[in-house]
Design an enzyme around this catalytic site. Structure first.
Site, PDB file in Angstrom:
ATOM      1  N   LYS A  46       0.830  -1.202   0.000  1.00  0.00           N
ATOM      2  CA  LYS A  46       0.000   0.000   0.000  1.00  0.00           C
ATOM      3  C   LYS A  46       0.871   1.261   0.000  1.00  0.00           C
ATOM      4  O   LYS A  46       2.024   1.230   0.435  1.00  0.00           O
ATOM      5  CB  LYS A  46      -0.947   0.012   1.193  1.00  0.00           C
ATOM      6  N   LYS A  90       1.377  -0.054  10.079  1.00  0.00           N
ATOM      7  CA  LYS A  90       2.426   0.382   9.167  1.00  0.00           C
ATOM      8  C   LYS A  90       2.171   1.813   8.702  1.00  0.00           C
ATOM      9  O   LYS A  90       1.070   2.326   8.792  1.00  0.00           O
ATOM     10  CB  LYS A  90       2.509  -0.564   7.959  1.00  0.00           C
ATOM     11  N   ASP A  91       3.198   2.409   8.135  1.00  0.00           N
ATOM     12  CA  ASP A  91       3.199   3.818   7.765  1.00  0.00           C
ATOM     13  C   ASP A  91       2.165   4.169   6.703  1.00  0.00           C
ATOM     14  O   ASP A  91       1.776   3.345   5.898  1.00  0.00           O
ATOM     15  CB  ASP A  91       4.570   4.203   7.209  1.00  0.00           C
ATOM     16  N   ARG A  92       1.808   5.443   6.712  1.00  0.00           N
ATOM     17  CA  ARG A  92       0.969   5.987   5.645  1.00  0.00           C
ATOM     18  C   ARG A  92       1.834   6.554   4.523  1.00  0.00           C
ATOM     19  O   ARG A  92       1.645   6.210   3.355  1.00  0.00           O
ATOM     20  CB  ARG A  92       0.040   7.080   6.199  1.00  0.00           C
ATOM     21  N   HIS A 149       7.180   6.843  11.155  1.00  0.00           N
ATOM     22  CA  HIS A 149       7.042   5.384  11.235  1.00  0.00           C
ATOM     23  C   HIS A 149       6.213   4.958  12.438  1.00  0.00           C
ATOM     24  O   HIS A 149       6.516   5.296  13.558  1.00  0.00           O
ATOM     25  CB  HIS A 149       8.429   4.739  11.318  1.00  0.00           C
TER      26      HIS A 149
END
Length: 362
Positions: A56, A85-87, A359
């Site tokens: 993603k 998890k990160d954007r 993060h």
């Protein structure tokens, strides 16, 4: 710890050796920050839960969960994930969705792709994916700017040898520390689940207290060595024990990063720490009584977290003014804790000022 330190401006361990790092950038584009979950086992190939290995961009893990639930016409509670998890990154991780006795929608891959979620692999498994079951995360990061210089390699080598302070990143506390401010207010009047359904504010408070304890041990130089009464954590596992008597063997194991001292994740129960190590927890309870007492009233159970993390399979490549870092961290470790030792950037130091997303480990 200095009483004049700005909120969230915790010390860097490499400054004593090299001085403050120079300015740099680390997330000019999502492709500069790649995170890949290392599960440590494979789905069994049968069962009522469909597991999806996804990639993603521009989405949080919870965004991807909602898209998957909508595509399969199930409640988000039927969707499982191991870590957040990160954007602003390219991230790969596993999700699961419960589909008992029914196939996945024929157009599932297409529908998810339209939402920014790319399905790389699918497999069945008997059980839902639970939080925190993966083993590690692999990071591939690209940094630029004045921080990419000869000293960068020396700092990197130091961290590979001595380990990295296992700080929670400033993003855990929200932009400008707003999650922590909300946590203070909520815990002062009494925590209620309806006010913090996901437990985000409880997490912010516990993370802040842990970082405060780690900062004390960074200040006095004890963050990477065992003290009498410390709760030692075996590298790469949840195994822990109280250091009742410090000897040469234990000190040597700590020096080679096989054992790490730990700090308390505040809550109800016995923290297990004894002797010399207890004074840091006593200092926390005195300096941050509202947070500590509020967490206890909320019924959060006490836990432990290593004060240090080892860079696994580390690699650094430098070309001109660009550096590429590749490393594994145990689950729960923040890549921003590594980066803040290597470069100066406003999102990596204090959250007393405006911060950008970073993060969020899983």
């Amino acid at each position: 710890m200095s009483e004049t330190r700005r909120q969230g401006d915790w010390p860097r361990t490499t400054d004593a050796e090299f001085g403050p790092p120079q300015a740099g950038d680390y997330r000019a584009a999502p492709e500069d920050f790649v995170v890949e979950e290392v599960l440590g086992f494979a789905p069994e190939g049968h069962g009522e839960h469909l597991w999806l290995w996804i990639e993603k961009r521009g989405l949080t893990t919870l965004d991807a969960v909602r898209h998957l639930a909508r595509a399969c016409q199930v409640s988000p509670r039927a969707v499982g994930y191991s870590g957040m998890k990160d954007r602003i990154a390219v991230t790969r991780q596993w999700l699961s969705v419960q589909l008992p006795g029914q196939p996945a929608p024929d157009d599932l891959v297409v529908r998810l792709a339209a939402c920014g979620v790319r399905v790389l692999e699918q497999a069945r498994h008997p059980r839902k994916l639970k939080r925190g079951v993966h083993r590690a995360n692999r990071f591939t990061l690209r940094i630029t700017g004045a921080a990419v210089n000869a000293q960068l390699e020396a700092r990197w080598a130091w961290l590979c040898h001595h380990g990295v302070p296992n700080l929670f990143g400033p993003q855990r506390f929200g932009p400008e520390g707003r999650n922590l401010a909300r946590a203070r207010a909520l815990l002062a009047r009494g925590w209620r689940k309806r006010d913090d359904k996901e437990g985000m504010l409880l997490s912010a408070a516990r993370s802040y207290l842990f970082n405060e304890q780690l900062a004390m041990r960074l200040d006095d130089g004890s963050w990477q060595r065992l003290l009498t009464g410390d709760v030692a954590i075996l590298d790469g596992s949840a195994s822990q024990f109280v250091v009742e008597a410090l000897d040469g063997e234990l000190a040597e194991r700590a020096e080679r990063l096989d054992l790490h001292p730990s700090g308390v994740l505040w809550g109800v129960g016995n923290s297990l720490a004894e002797g010399e190590a207890v004074r840091y927890e006593q200092a926390l309870s005195e300096r941050h009584a509202t947070l500590c007492q509020g967490l206890e009233r909320a019924g959060v159970r006490v836990a432990r977290r290593a004060l240090r993390m080892r860079l696994d399979q580390p690699r650094l490549e430098v070309s001109a003014d660009v550096a590429r870092l590749d490393f594994h961290l145990p689950r729960g470790g923040f890549a921003t804790a590594v980066l803040r030792e290597l470069l100066d950037h406003p999102t990596l130091t204090s959250f007393a000022e405006r911060t950008a997303p970073g993060h969020e480990p899983g």
